[in-house]
Design an enzyme around this catalytic site. Structure first.
Site, mmCIF file in Angstrom:
data_model
loop_
_atom_site.group_PDB
_atom_site.id
_atom_site.type_symbol
_atom_site.label_atom_id
_atom_site.label_comp_id
_atom_site.label_asym_id
_atom_site.label_seq_id
_atom_site.Cartn_x
_atom_site.Cartn_y
_atom_site.Cartn_z
ATOM 1 N N LEU A 156 -6.133 -2.941 -16.265
ATOM 2 C CA LEU A 156 -6.065 -2.900 -14.796
ATOM 3 C C LEU A 156 -6.805 -1.676 -14.259
ATOM 4 C CD1 LEU A 156 -4.660 -3.783 -12.054
ATOM 5 C CD2 LEU A 156 -2.847 -2.168 -12.675
ATOM 6 N N HIS A 209 9.315 7.864 1.585
ATOM 7 C CA HIS A 209 8.081 7.918 0.784
ATOM 8 C C HIS A 209 8.418 8.081 -0.696
ATOM 9 C CE1 HIS A 209 5.823 7.814 4.381
ATOM 10 N NE2 HIS A 209 6.083 9.045 4.772
ATOM 11 N N ASP A 211 3.783 -0.587 3.763
ATOM 12 C CA ASP A 211 4.290 -0.129 5.058
ATOM 13 C C ASP A 211 5.814 -0.258 5.122
ATOM 14 O OD1 ASP A 211 4.172 0.864 7.614
ATOM 15 O OD2 ASP A 211 3.576 -1.035 8.552
HETATM 16 C C1 FPP Z 1 3.792 3.644 5.091
HETATM 17 O O1 FPP Z 1 5.103 3.781 5.541
HETATM 18 C C2 FPP Z 1 3.496 4.388 3.869
HETATM 19 C C3 FPP Z 1 2.623 5.435 3.761
HETATM 20 C C4 FPP Z 1 1.880 5.966 4.910
HETATM 21 C C5 FPP Z 1 2.377 6.123 2.502
HETATM 22 C C6 FPP Z 1 2.570 5.382 1.224
HETATM 23 C C7 FPP Z 1 2.841 6.358 0.160
HETATM 24 C C8 FPP Z 1 3.657 6.196 -0.914
HETATM 25 C C9 FPP Z 1 4.319 4.936 -1.219
HETATM 26 C C10 FPP Z 1 3.931 7.328 -1.827
HETATM 27 C C11 FPP Z 1 2.829 7.926 -2.632
HETATM 28 C C12 FPP Z 1 1.843 7.006 -3.195
HETATM 29 C C13 FPP Z 1 1.388 6.962 -4.474
HETATM 30 C C14 FPP Z 1 0.237 6.093 -4.763
HETATM 31 C C15 FPP Z 1 2.007 7.693 -5.605
HETATM 32 P P1 FPP Z 1 5.349 4.389 6.993
HETATM 33 O O2 FPP Z 1 5.616 5.837 6.841
HETATM 34 O O3 FPP Z 1 4.190 4.068 7.876
HETATM 35 O O4 FPP Z 1 6.623 3.604 7.424
HETATM 36 P P2 FPP Z 1 7.078 3.205 8.923
HETATM 37 O O5 FPP Z 1 6.029 2.271 9.452
HETATM 38 O O6 FPP Z 1 8.405 2.531 8.705
HETATM 39 O O7 FPP Z 1 7.198 4.474 9.710
#
Ligand code: FPP
Length: 249
Positions: free
Chosen positions: A133, A39, A22
Site C-alpha cells: 500500500l 483528533h 471529518d
Molecule cells: C477534521 O475534523 C479532521 C482534521 C482537520 C484533522 C485530521 C487529523 C487526524 C485524524 C489526526 C492526525 C492524522 C494522521 C494522519 C496521523 P474537524 O476538526 O474538522 O471536525 P469538526 O468538523 O467536527 O469540527
C-alpha cells in the site's frame, strides 16, 4: 451489515481510495471533551483504514490530514495536530515497514514546522522501497494551491524553454501536480454527514465515485470502510459512455 468483508469482490478492488476525515471536533464535543481529544481519537480511525486497505490489497490510500485552510484554526489546535503527526509517525513506522507500506505526502509541505518535515522525510525515505500500500498524507494541501502551483511551474518551464507552450495537454498538466505519480482516486469518502469536497483533489476526482457517511471520523472503522467499497462495487462507472457500451467492452 454482518460479514461485509466476505461480500467484497477481491478481483475488483479500487486502486485508489481518498478520504476526507471529518467530524473529530463534533465527536469530542458530543462527549464533553476538547477538539484535541477528538483528533487524538481520529488517529485510531487512521490506523483502521490503513490496516484495512493493506489487508485488502488496495494500492493507494490518500488521507486529507491538514488543509491549507486549517492554518487558520486556533494555534493550540494546530500544535496538537502537528504533534500528533510526529508522534503517530514515530509510533507507527515499524508497522509501516512490517506491512510493506510506503509513505508519501502531497501538499505544500515546506510550510510545515521543521520538526514535522524532518520526521516525514525520514519516514518517506525508510519506506520508499516498499511495494504494498502507498499511504499518501495530504498536508497543508488544497487543490487550488496545487493547481496554481502547477501553472506557475509550467510557466517557469516555458520561460526557461524546458517545455514548449504548445505541448500543454492533460497528461503534461497532471505531471506538474503534487499527485504526479499517483493514479486518480476511484473512490472518495467523506465522513460526518457533510456533502462537500472542501478543496480536495479537484482535478483528480473528475471521474471518482463519491461516498458520504454520517459517521464521525473517530467512529469510522474497518467495517465502515468495507461498506464503502462494497457500495462502490455495486455501482456502474461509465466515464461518459452509455451502459450498453460499458457492457460490450
Ligand atoms: C477534521 O475534523 C479532521 C482534521 C482537520 C484533522 C485530521 C487529523 C487526524 C485524524 C489526526 C492526525 C492524522 C494522521 C494522519 C496521523 P474537524 O476538526 O474538522 O471536525 P469538526 O468538523 O467536527 O469540527
Amino acid at each position: 451489515m454482518d460479514n461485509i468483508i466476505t461480500k467484497i469482490d477481491r478481483q475488483n478492488l479500487p486502486c485508489h481510495v481518498a478520504i476526507i476525515m471529518d467530524g473529530n471536533g463534533r465527536w469530542a464535543k458530543s462527549i464533553g471533551m476538547t477538539r484535541s481529544f477528538g483528533h487524538k481519537n481520529g488517529v485510531n480511525a487512521v490506523r483502521e483504514v490503513t490496516e484495512a486497505s493493506a489487508e485488502l490489497g488496495i494500492k493507494y490510500l490518500t488521507l486529507y490530514a491538514f488543509s491549507t485552510e486549517n492554518w487558520n484554526r486556533p494555534k493550540f489546535e494546530i500544535n496538537t495536530l502537528m504533534s500528533l503527526l510526529v508522534s503517530s509517525i514515530n509510533k507507527e513506522i515499524k508497522t509501516l515497514i512490517k506491512n510493506n507500506i510506503r509513505l508519501l505526502t502531497i501538499g505544500n509541505t515546506e510550510s510545515l514546522p521543521k520538526k514535522v518535515q524532518k520526521e516525514l522525510s525520514k519516514a518517506i525515505e525508510i519506506t520508499s522501497k516498499n511495494s504494498g500500500l502507498t499511504l499518501v498524507l495530504a498536508l497543508s494541501y488544497s487543490s487550488r494551491w496545487e493547481i496554481i502551483n502547477a501553472i506557475n511551474r509550467i510557466s517557469s518551464d516555458i520561460r526557461n524553454e524546458v517545455i514548449k507552450d504548445e505541448t500543454i495537454t492533460e497528461e503534461l498538466f497532471t505531471k506538474y501536480l503534487t499527485t504526479s505519480n499517483i493514479p486518480d482516486p476511484d473512490l472518495l469518502i467523506r465522513t460526518s454527514g457533510e456533502y462537500r469536497i472542501s478543496n480536495f483533489l479537484l482535478w483528480q476526482i473528475a471521474y471518482s465515485e463519491l461516498y458520504f457517511t454520517k459517521k464521525l471520523w473517530p467512529d469510522f472503522n474497518k467495517n465502515d470502510f468495507y461498506e464503502a467499497i462494497f457500495d462502490l462495487q455495486n455501482r456502474e462507472r461509465r466515464f461518459g459512455l452509455t451502459s450498453e457500451q460499458i457492457r460490450d467492452k
